[in-house]
Design a protein around this motif. Structure first.
Motif, mmCIF file in Angstrom:
data_model
loop_
_atom_site.group_PDB
_atom_site.id
_atom_site.type_symbol
_atom_site.label_atom_id
_atom_site.label_comp_id
_atom_site.label_asym_id
_atom_site.label_seq_id
_atom_site.Cartn_x
_atom_site.Cartn_y
_atom_site.Cartn_z
ATOM 1 N N THR A 9 0.834 -1.208 0.000
ATOM 2 C CA THR A 9 0.000 0.000 0.000
ATOM 3 C C THR A 9 0.864 1.251 0.000
ATOM 4 O O THR A 9 0.615 2.194 -0.761
ATOM 5 C CB THR A 9 -0.945 -0.002 1.219
ATOM 6 O OG1 THR A 9 -1.822 -1.120 1.123
ATOM 7 C CG2 THR A 9 -1.746 1.284 1.298
ATOM 8 N N GLU A 10 1.871 1.279 0.844
ATOM 9 C CA GLU A 10 2.755 2.447 0.911
ATOM 10 C C GLU A 10 3.519 2.629 -0.392
ATOM 11 O O GLU A 10 3.695 3.760 -0.864
ATOM 12 C CB GLU A 10 3.697 2.319 2.110
ATOM 13 C CG GLU A 10 2.938 2.460 3.413
ATOM 14 C CD GLU A 10 3.611 1.836 4.612
ATOM 15 O OE1 GLU A 10 3.091 2.021 5.718
ATOM 16 O OE2 GLU A 10 4.643 1.137 4.450
ATOM 17 N N HIS A 11 3.936 1.541 -1.016
ATOM 18 C CA HIS A 11 4.599 1.649 -2.317
ATOM 19 C C HIS A 11 3.626 2.157 -3.377
ATOM 20 O O HIS A 11 4.016 2.946 -4.248
ATOM 21 C CB HIS A 11 5.199 0.306 -2.738
ATOM 22 C CG HIS A 11 6.526 0.049 -2.108
ATOM 23 N ND1 HIS A 11 6.721 -0.931 -1.183
ATOM 24 C CD2 HIS A 11 7.727 0.644 -2.283
ATOM 25 C CE1 HIS A 11 7.990 -0.929 -0.801
ATOM 26 N NE2 HIS A 11 8.621 0.016 -1.460
ATOM 27 N N ALA A 12 2.387 1.728 -3.333
ATOM 28 C CA ALA A 12 1.397 2.210 -4.299
ATOM 29 C C ALA A 12 1.195 3.711 -4.155
ATOM 30 O O ALA A 12 1.191 4.451 -5.149
ATOM 31 C CB ALA A 12 0.068 1.474 -4.117
ATOM 32 N N VAL A 13 1.054 4.187 -2.927
ATOM 33 C CA VAL A 13 0.891 5.624 -2.685
ATOM 34 C C VAL A 13 2.139 6.374 -3.108
ATOM 35 O O VAL A 13 2.058 7.416 -3.763
ATOM 36 C CB VAL A 13 0.534 5.891 -1.201
ATOM 37 C CG1 VAL A 13 0.588 7.376 -0.877
ATOM 38 C CG2 VAL A 13 -0.849 5.316 -0.880
ATOM 39 N N LEU A 14 3.306 5.853 -2.785
ATOM 40 C CA LEU A 14 4.559 6.479 -3.185
ATOM 41 C C LEU A 14 4.682 6.540 -4.707
ATOM 42 O O LEU A 14 5.138 7.546 -5.265
ATOM 43 C CB LEU A 14 5.750 5.725 -2.577
ATOM 44 C CG LEU A 14 7.141 6.303 -2.833
ATOM 45 C CD1 LEU A 14 7.263 7.732 -2.315
ATOM 46 C CD2 LEU A 14 8.197 5.405 -2.179
ATOM 47 N N GLY A 15 4.250 5.481 -5.379
ATOM 48 C CA GLY A 15 4.298 5.467 -6.839
ATOM 49 C C GLY A 15 3.445 6.560 -7.458
ATOM 50 O O GLY A 15 3.855 7.214 -8.414
ATOM 51 N N ILE A 16 2.262 6.780 -6.922
ATOM 52 C CA ILE A 16 1.390 7.853 -7.408
ATOM 53 C C ILE A 16 1.983 9.205 -7.042
ATOM 54 O O ILE A 16 2.027 10.126 -7.862
ATOM 55 C CB ILE A 16 -0.037 7.709 -6.822
ATOM 56 C CG1 ILE A 16 -0.665 6.372 -7.224
ATOM 57 C CG2 ILE A 16 -0.906 8.893 -7.212
ATOM 58 C CD1 ILE A 16 -0.863 6.167 -8.696
#
Length: 173
Positions: A9-16
């Motif tokens: 989840t944190e990687h997904a948010v960081l990616g955006i």
């Protein structure tokens, strides 16, 4: 917090967030079920805000301004240089298990595509990382009367075919 402690989840948010500074509500819209990334991995708004807090605490994101236009005040965040390095590292790493292809690997492909980056290096390293597992699951000595073993073998065959198809599709780019 070390790199390995970031969740999917944190990687997904960081990616955006690495695409452009943004506030949590806008990020959550890019991770809802109707979005290109949300087709793979949906993140509820409350978890987006929790991920932003953790990313800030870890030094991967920072608060840059407050947006006050026509509604509630919204804190705008941006990825830091450390956050961008972490994201690049995570996007290049293959997943460990066939089961992780469904969410984590597809999420990485989606984020690479959004960033305009070629996924071919990830695809090739993913194939290499799973070769031993795929070969072991395809061993004819495995009991084909065991329903769990049959499931694993079928998933392994599908994963191998999928990765080969991806490599053919992106290999020429």
């Amino acid at each position: 917090m070390t790199e390995s402690q970031l969740s999917v989840t944190e990687h997904a948010v960081l990616g955006i967030l690495a695409e452009a500074p943004n506030h949590g509500f806008a990020i959550s819209k890019q991770l809802d079920a109707e979005s290109d990334v949300g087709r793979v991995f949906t993140v509820p708004r409350s978890l987006v805000y929790r991920a932003l807090d953790r990313l800030v605490d870890a030094g991967h994101a920072e608060q840059v301004t407050i947006e006050k236009a026509g509604g509630p005040r919204r804190m705008v965040h941006a990825a830091t240089a450390e956050g961008r390095r972490e994201l690049r590292h995570w996007l290049a790493e293959p997943v460990d298990h066939v089961r992780d292809l469904r969410i984590e690997f597809l999420l990485k492909l989606s984020l690479l595509q959004r960033a305009g980056l070629s996924p071919i290096s990830l695809i090739r390293s993913q194939r290499a990382a799973l070769d031993e597992t795929l070969d072991a699951l395809d061993d004819p000595a495995n009991d084909t009367r065991d329903h769990v073993e049959l499931w694993r073998r079928s998933n392994a065959a599908a994963a191998a075919a999928y990765l080969a198809s991806l490599e053919r599709a992106y290999g020429g780019r």
